[in-house]
Design a protein around this motif. Structure first.
Motif, PDB file in Angstrom:
ATOM      1  N   ALA A  87       0.894  -1.375  -0.044  1.00  0.00           N
ATOM      2  CA  ALA A  87      -0.121  -0.064  -0.025  1.00  0.00           C
ATOM      3  C   ALA A  87       1.001   1.397  -0.040  1.00  0.00           C
ATOM      4  O   ALA A  87       0.482   2.417  -0.618  1.00  0.00           O
ATOM      5  CB  ALA A  87      -0.924   0.060   1.361  1.00  0.00           C
ATOM      6  N   VAL A  92       1.872  -6.959  12.292  1.00  0.00           N
ATOM      7  CA  VAL A  92       1.317  -7.556  13.470  1.00  0.00           C
ATOM      8  C   VAL A  92       0.846  -6.633  14.453  1.00  0.00           C
ATOM      9  O   VAL A  92       1.127  -5.201  14.543  1.00  0.00           O
ATOM     10  CB  VAL A  92       2.585  -8.185  13.959  1.00  0.00           C
ATOM     11  CG1 VAL A  92       3.307  -9.296  12.832  1.00  0.00           C
ATOM     12  CG2 VAL A  92       3.864  -7.312  14.310  1.00  0.00           C
ATOM     13  N   PRO A 105       8.843  -4.413  16.814  1.00  0.00           N
ATOM     14  CA  PRO A 105       8.525  -5.521  17.399  1.00  0.00           C
ATOM     15  C   PRO A 105       9.774  -6.724  16.691  1.00  0.00           C
ATOM     16  O   PRO A 105       9.131  -7.180  15.740  1.00  0.00           O
ATOM     17  CB  PRO A 105       7.202  -5.830  16.955  1.00  0.00           C
ATOM     18  CG  PRO A 105       7.093  -5.234  15.846  1.00  0.00           C
ATOM     19  CD  PRO A 105       7.615  -3.893  15.925  1.00  0.00           C
TER      20      PRO A 105
HETATM   21  P1  NAD Z   1       5.758  -4.710   8.534  1.00  0.00           P
HETATM   22  O1  NAD Z   1       4.622  -3.975   9.379  1.00  0.00           O
HETATM   23  O2  NAD Z   1       7.052  -4.177   8.867  1.00  0.00           O
HETATM   24  O3  NAD Z   1       5.312  -4.556   7.074  1.00  0.00           O
HETATM   25  C1  NAD Z   1       3.651  -4.736   6.473  1.00  0.00           C
HETATM   26  C2  NAD Z   1       3.652  -3.993   5.223  1.00  0.00           C
HETATM   27  O4  NAD Z   1       2.307  -4.264   4.881  1.00  0.00           O
HETATM   28  C3  NAD Z   1       3.955  -2.475   5.396  1.00  0.00           C
HETATM   29  O5  NAD Z   1       4.778  -2.159   4.419  1.00  0.00           O
HETATM   30  C4  NAD Z   1       2.573  -2.040   5.028  1.00  0.00           C
HETATM   31  O6  NAD Z   1       2.324  -0.610   4.201  1.00  0.00           O
HETATM   32  C5  NAD Z   1       1.887  -3.147   4.177  1.00  0.00           C
HETATM   33  N1  NAD Z   1       0.317  -3.080   4.180  1.00  0.00           N
HETATM   34  C6  NAD Z   1      -0.259  -2.769   5.116  1.00  0.00           C
HETATM   35  N2  NAD Z   1      -1.590  -2.923   4.826  1.00  0.00           N
HETATM   36  C7  NAD Z   1      -1.684  -3.226   3.506  1.00  0.00           C
HETATM   37  C8  NAD Z   1      -2.776  -3.257   2.513  1.00  0.00           C
HETATM   38  N3  NAD Z   1      -4.123  -3.093   3.101  1.00  0.00           N
HETATM   39  N4  NAD Z   1      -2.671  -3.625   1.361  1.00  0.00           N
HETATM   40  C9  NAD Z   1      -1.220  -3.618   1.013  1.00  0.00           C
HETATM   41  N5  NAD Z   1       0.028  -3.530   1.757  1.00  0.00           N
HETATM   42  C10 NAD Z   1      -0.567  -3.444   2.959  1.00  0.00           C
HETATM   43  O7  NAD Z   1       5.365  -6.096   8.844  1.00  0.00           O
HETATM   44  P2  NAD Z   1       6.285  -7.676   8.794  1.00  0.00           P
HETATM   45  O8  NAD Z   1       7.268  -7.514   7.534  1.00  0.00           O
HETATM   46  O9  NAD Z   1       5.414  -8.733   9.061  1.00  0.00           O
HETATM   47  O10 NAD Z   1       7.417  -7.022  10.042  1.00  0.00           O
HETATM   48  C11 NAD Z   1       6.782  -7.176  11.513  1.00  0.00           C
HETATM   49  C12 NAD Z   1       7.978  -6.878  12.341  1.00  0.00           C
HETATM   50  O11 NAD Z   1       9.003  -7.996  12.382  1.00  0.00           O
HETATM   51  C13 NAD Z   1       8.602  -5.391  11.811  1.00  0.00           C
HETATM   52  O12 NAD Z   1       9.162  -4.756  13.033  1.00  0.00           O
HETATM   53  C14 NAD Z   1       9.865  -6.004  11.199  1.00  0.00           C
HETATM   54  O13 NAD Z   1      10.950  -4.907  11.349  1.00  0.00           O
HETATM   55  C15 NAD Z   1      10.215  -7.272  11.900  1.00  0.00           C
HETATM   56  N6  NAD Z   1      10.902  -8.403  10.818  1.00  0.00           N
HETATM   57  C16 NAD Z   1      12.296  -8.334  11.032  1.00  0.00           C
HETATM   58  C17 NAD Z   1      12.830  -8.971  10.120  1.00  0.00           C
HETATM   59  C18 NAD Z   1      14.403  -8.953   9.778  1.00  0.00           C
HETATM   60  O14 NAD Z   1      15.007  -8.387  10.708  1.00  0.00           O
HETATM   61  N7  NAD Z   1      14.896  -9.523   8.864  1.00  0.00           N
HETATM   62  C19 NAD Z   1      12.302 -10.120   9.232  1.00  0.00           C
HETATM   63  C20 NAD Z   1      10.699 -10.102   9.308  1.00  0.00           C
HETATM   64  C21 NAD Z   1      10.132  -9.249  10.397  1.00  0.00           C
END
Ligand code: NAD
Length: 394
Positions: free
Chosen positions: A192, A252, A303
């Motif tokens: 998005a 999340v 998180p």
């Molecule tokens: P996030 O919240 O970081 O990303 C979710 C993405 O989905 C966002 O960019 C958002 O704009 C998009 N989105 C939300 N609603 C939408 C919609 N209706 N249509 C299209 N897109 C939409 O979630 P995540 O990737 O699951 O990460 C969660 C947490 O876990 C974060 O803090 C992340 O940094 C952490 N994480 C870290 C690692 C790593 O360090 N390698 C790996 C995985 C997750």
């Protein structure tokens, strides 16, 4: 005897438990499964790399002390007045509790999303994604509908992007196995926001985009999902994308038990904690990891596993200190960097102030696994875990 409970054996809970074992303090750890899961590596499990069982480790292997009690139960509530946590099988009294319950998917109220999408959150859901994709490829030669080979991933945060990287490496292998033209499968990412990977600087966002597009993925930004029906993803623009595999990685929120128990929470359901990681509502309750809203500057910390691990170590030490009447340690977060893998060999990310991409970032990401295994149990755990994790099954 003072009763200490840890609830949840993710990155935070396990590290708190290790610290209490180190302090020779008996405690009870309650977790839904008998094992700890390597959640940050699950994209590999979903994308066909290695044996699925390599992404979990029995808790008894990590916490060997006889004084440590392990209970398999799913905690659903907290009775703050009675000082009990409530599980599906029983309830458990505490004098001190460390709540490390993790997160729940954030669906933002999008109609049909929860019912019609797969998630990447556990070894079981990773296995479900892997089996589902393989089933679609196996069925395609006999029933060649394009939607069988179209994989839609909602969200371009780290979870979504790492999964795409892994899938771009796996799908050509599935094509070879089921004799499907390599150009047939499609991976479509719908984000998005105006850019992918908002946590990384724009030069690295661009690098990640180049790598994934070269491997065949379509990355669409400004593409907001507003409704999902079985096999259909509807965008705000009115477009309808037909796909048999819809995976939601759109964010999340904290486990719902915290808000339900009446802790003071932020808008993402995370309970507010003080500098010692105690709930602002009760200094016998420590809250860590994805459940905790720890103010750093003008916003709460994200998180991440990296921070959950650090919080677990500090919270475990603080519980032991509080029982002995010793001073508590303040939690000082150390954000060492952020690395995203873009498949089996390459990645992007930053380590300290250094931005990196390609094979160097891929290797750095692999080293984070070794570091974590070492924190879990020294060289013995590195040998046990890294041997399994470097093997390639497919
Ligand atoms: P996030 O919240 O970081 O990303 C979710 C993405 O989905 C966002 O960019 C958002 O704009 C998009 N989105 C939300 N609603 C939408 C919609 N209706 N249509 C299209 N897109 C939409 O979630 P995540 O990737 O699951 O990460 C969660 C947490 O876990 C974060 O803090 C992340 O940094 C952490 N994480 C870290 C690692 C790593 O360090 N390698 C790996 C995985 C997750």
């Amino acid at each position: 005897m003072v009763q200490v409970l840890i609830v949840g054996a993710g990155y935070g809970g396990v590290m708190a438990a290790r610290r209490l074992e180190r302090a020779n303090y008996p405690f009870t750890l309650i977790n839904k499964h008998s094992y700890h899961q390597f959640i940050t590596w699950l994209h590999e499990a979903a994308g066909g790399r290695n044996d699925i069982n390599d992404y979990k480790m029995e808790l008894r292997e990590i916490l060997p002390r006889e004084t440590t009690t392990l209970i398999k139960d799913e905690v659903t509530g907290i009775d703050r007045e009675a000082r009990k946590v409530v599980g599906r099988r029983d309830s458990y009294s505490y004098d001190y509790v460390i709540l490390a319950l993790g997160s729940a998917p954030e669906y933002f109220g999008i109609e049909g999303l929860a019912q019609n999408s797969l998630l990447l959150r556990s070894v079981d859901t990773a296995q479900a994604i892997r089996e589902h994709i393989e089933k679609q490829f196996a069925a395609y030669p006999g029933d060649p509908r394009d939607e069988r080979l179209c994989i839609v991933i909602g969200g371009a945060g780290l979870t979504g992007i790492e999964l795409i990287g892994e899938l771009t490496d796996w799908l050509p292998k599935l094509c070879a196995r089921y004799k499907i033209d390599r150009d047939k499968p499609r991976i479509i990412n719908l984000e998005a926001a105006p850019s992918i990977l908002p946590v990384l600087p724009s030069a690295l966002q661009q690098k990640a985009r180049e790598v994934l597009e070269k491997k065949g993925a379509q990355l669409r930004t400004g593409a907001k999902i507003v409704r999902v029906d079985p096999g259909h993803v509807h965008l705000e623009s009115g477009e309808d994308i037909v796909s048999e595999t819809i995976i939601w990685t759109g964010g999340v929120r904290a486990h719902p038990a915290l808000a339900q128990a009446g802790f003071t929470c932020d808008p993402r359901g995370r309970a507010k904690v003080n500098p010692y990681l105690q709930s602002v509502d009760d200094d016998h309750v420590y809250i860590i990891g994805d459940c905790a809203s720890f103010q750093s500057g003008n916003r709460p910390l994200p998180p991440t596993a990296q921070l959950a691990t650090q919080m677990g170590w500090v919270a475990g030490g603080n519980v032991a200190a509080q029982i002995k009447g010793q001073p508590l340690a303040e939690f000082v977060p150390k954000i060492l960097g952020t690395l995203a893998s873009l498949g089996r060999e390459v990645g992007v990310g930053s380590v300290g102030s250094v931005q990196t991409s390609g094979i160097v970032a891929g290797v750095a990401k692999e080293l984070t696994k070794v570091k974590y295994l070492y924190q879990l149990g020294g060289l013995k755990m590195v040998r046990r875990g890294s041997k399994a994790l470097t093997r390639e099954r497919v």
